[in-house]
Design a protein around this motif. Sequence first.
Motif, mmCIF file in Angstrom:
data_model
loop_
_atom_site.group_PDB
_atom_site.id
_atom_site.type_symbol
_atom_site.label_atom_id
_atom_site.label_comp_id
_atom_site.label_asym_id
_atom_site.label_seq_id
_atom_site.Cartn_x
_atom_site.Cartn_y
_atom_site.Cartn_z
ATOM 1 N N UNK A 1 -0.380 -11.940 -16.009
ATOM 2 C CA UNK A 1 0.073 -11.000 -15.004
ATOM 3 C C UNK A 1 0.060 -11.677 -13.629
ATOM 4 N N UNK A 2 1.122 -11.479 -12.858
ATOM 5 C CA UNK A 2 1.191 -12.102 -11.542
ATOM 6 C C UNK A 2 0.390 -11.295 -10.527
ATOM 7 N N UNK A 3 -0.043 -11.984 -9.494
ATOM 8 C CA UNK A 3 -0.788 -11.333 -8.419
ATOM 9 C C UNK A 3 0.141 -10.418 -7.630
ATOM 10 N N UNK A 4 -0.433 -9.407 -6.975
ATOM 11 C CA UNK A 4 0.312 -8.501 -6.115
ATOM 12 C C UNK A 4 0.000 -8.831 -4.659
ATOM 13 N N UNK A 5 1.037 -8.729 -3.820
ATOM 14 C CA UNK A 5 0.940 -9.145 -2.432
ATOM 15 C C UNK A 5 1.555 -8.116 -1.489
ATOM 16 N N UNK A 6 1.195 -8.234 -0.197
ATOM 17 C CA UNK A 6 1.891 -7.509 0.858
ATOM 18 C C UNK A 6 1.716 -8.270 2.172
ATOM 19 N N UNK A 41 -8.803 -2.380 6.713
ATOM 20 C CA UNK A 41 -7.905 -1.575 7.541
ATOM 21 C C UNK A 41 -6.780 -2.454 8.073
ATOM 22 N N UNK A 42 -5.550 -2.007 7.877
ATOM 23 C CA UNK A 42 -4.387 -2.826 8.223
ATOM 24 C C UNK A 42 -3.147 -1.955 8.379
ATOM 25 N N UNK A 43 -2.115 -2.562 8.922
ATOM 26 C CA UNK A 43 -0.777 -1.974 8.990
ATOM 27 C C UNK A 43 0.062 -2.731 7.974
ATOM 28 N N UNK A 44 0.591 -2.047 6.991
ATOM 29 C CA UNK A 44 1.459 -2.702 6.013
ATOM 30 C C UNK A 44 2.844 -2.897 6.631
ATOM 31 N N UNK A 45 3.318 -4.131 6.578
ATOM 32 C CA UNK A 45 4.679 -4.422 7.030
ATOM 33 C C UNK A 45 5.632 -4.354 5.842
ATOM 34 N N UNK A 47 5.267 -4.205 1.356
ATOM 35 C CA UNK A 47 4.600 -4.345 0.067
ATOM 36 C C UNK A 47 5.542 -5.113 -0.855
ATOM 37 N N UNK A 48 5.014 -6.143 -1.511
ATOM 38 C CA UNK A 48 5.843 -6.972 -2.386
ATOM 39 C C UNK A 48 5.630 -6.663 -3.863
ATOM 40 N N UNK A 49 4.422 -6.260 -4.228
ATOM 41 C CA UNK A 49 4.113 -6.065 -5.639
ATOM 42 C C UNK A 49 3.864 -7.407 -6.299
ATOM 43 N N UNK A 50 4.136 -7.474 -7.597
ATOM 44 C CA UNK A 50 3.915 -8.698 -8.360
ATOM 45 C C UNK A 50 4.931 -9.769 -8.023
ATOM 46 N N UNK A 51 4.476 -11.010 -8.077
ATOM 47 C CA UNK A 51 5.347 -12.122 -7.703
ATOM 48 C C UNK A 51 4.787 -13.414 -8.277
ATOM 49 N N UNK A 52 5.676 -14.271 -8.738
ATOM 50 C CA UNK A 52 5.235 -15.565 -9.250
ATOM 51 C C UNK A 52 4.858 -16.486 -8.096
ATOM 52 N N UNK A 53 4.045 -17.494 -8.401
ATOM 53 C CA UNK A 53 3.639 -18.466 -7.375
ATOM 54 C C UNK A 53 4.841 -19.212 -6.803
ATOM 55 N N UNK A 54 5.814 -19.522 -7.645
ATOM 56 C CA UNK A 54 6.992 -20.283 -7.203
ATOM 57 C C UNK A 54 7.815 -19.491 -6.190
ATOM 58 N N UNK A 55 8.058 -18.216 -6.493
ATOM 59 C CA UNK A 55 8.841 -17.389 -5.576
ATOM 60 C C UNK A 55 8.080 -17.191 -4.274
ATOM 61 N N UNK A 56 6.776 -16.946 -4.371
ATOM 62 C CA UNK A 56 5.989 -16.735 -3.161
ATOM 63 C C UNK A 56 5.993 -17.985 -2.292
ATOM 64 N N UNK A 57 5.884 -19.153 -2.902
ATOM 65 C CA UNK A 57 5.903 -20.398 -2.140
ATOM 66 C C UNK A 57 7.237 -20.560 -1.404
ATOM 67 N N UNK A 58 8.341 -20.278 -2.076
ATOM 68 C CA UNK A 58 9.668 -20.394 -1.452
ATOM 69 C C UNK A 58 9.821 -19.380 -0.319
ATOM 70 N N UNK A 59 9.366 -18.162 -0.542
ATOM 71 C CA UNK A 59 9.425 -17.109 0.483
ATOM 72 C C UNK A 59 8.631 -17.529 1.717
ATOM 73 N N UNK A 60 7.419 -18.010 1.514
ATOM 74 C CA UNK A 60 6.578 -18.441 2.643
ATOM 75 C C UNK A 60 7.197 -19.613 3.386
ATOM 76 N N UNK A 159 -1.547 -10.687 17.456
ATOM 77 C CA UNK A 159 -1.276 -12.108 17.661
ATOM 78 C C UNK A 159 -0.910 -12.815 16.357
ATOM 79 N N UNK A 160 -1.099 -12.113 15.231
ATOM 80 C CA UNK A 160 -0.851 -12.703 13.916
ATOM 81 C C UNK A 160 -0.390 -11.610 12.960
ATOM 82 N N UNK A 161 0.252 -12.042 11.899
ATOM 83 C CA UNK A 161 0.398 -11.192 10.724
ATOM 84 C C UNK A 161 0.045 -12.052 9.528
ATOM 85 N N UNK A 162 -0.156 -11.418 8.372
ATOM 86 C CA UNK A 162 -0.731 -12.104 7.221
ATOM 87 C C UNK A 162 -0.008 -11.744 5.928
ATOM 88 N N UNK A 163 -0.104 -12.666 4.986
ATOM 89 C CA UNK A 163 0.214 -12.347 3.599
ATOM 90 C C UNK A 163 -1.134 -12.099 2.937
#
Length: 182
Positions: A1-6, A41-45, A47-60, A159-163
């Motif tokens: 199962x792939x990790x979930x991200x936002x 506590x955060x502001x969601x910009x 939500x991505x859900x599940x994603x493979x490492x390869x796609x996430x690397x390309x997106x980043x 000053x920042x946003x995060x994955x």
Amino acid sequence: MSAHYFFGIKASTHIQKYLKEWQEILSKSMDYKVWTDPEDLHITIKFLGGCSDEIMKAYLNELKKQEWPESFFLKVGPAGYFGQLVKPRVFHAEVENETSLQIMKDQIDRTGEKFGFKKENRKFNPHITLAKKNAEGCSPLAKEAYSRVFDEEYSMRVEHFYLFRIHPDQNPKYEVVKKFDL
């Protein structure tokens, strides 16, 4: 199962302090099944859900090439909710939809579409979730003499946003994977 991200913006330390106080007051009226850990506590910009490492690397890699707005301030508060006033399913702090925040959201959405992440059809409604999945009680906002603390507004510098990677069985649940400076 792939990790979930936002992608999101962490609530600053001083905002966490105020919102933790809101949670303490809210807990006297409502018994939610899920209370957001103050560190989460955060502001969601986006939500991505599940994603493979390869796609996430390309997106980043694509996001790293982009220019982002300069740091900016956001207004956090007053309290808000999703669902019914008396028994809201989500209790949150409202967040100003400032122009720079909307620009970030749009850039992240456009870039994400290249990698199969569809843009949401609903309007972007920035907020910081304090509690969700109502179980019992009556919202203090529905009471005539509710605590005016829920009307407070605070300022937060962005000053920042995060994955973030989501770890549903841990507390805090959100792990910073990548930091983007503005």
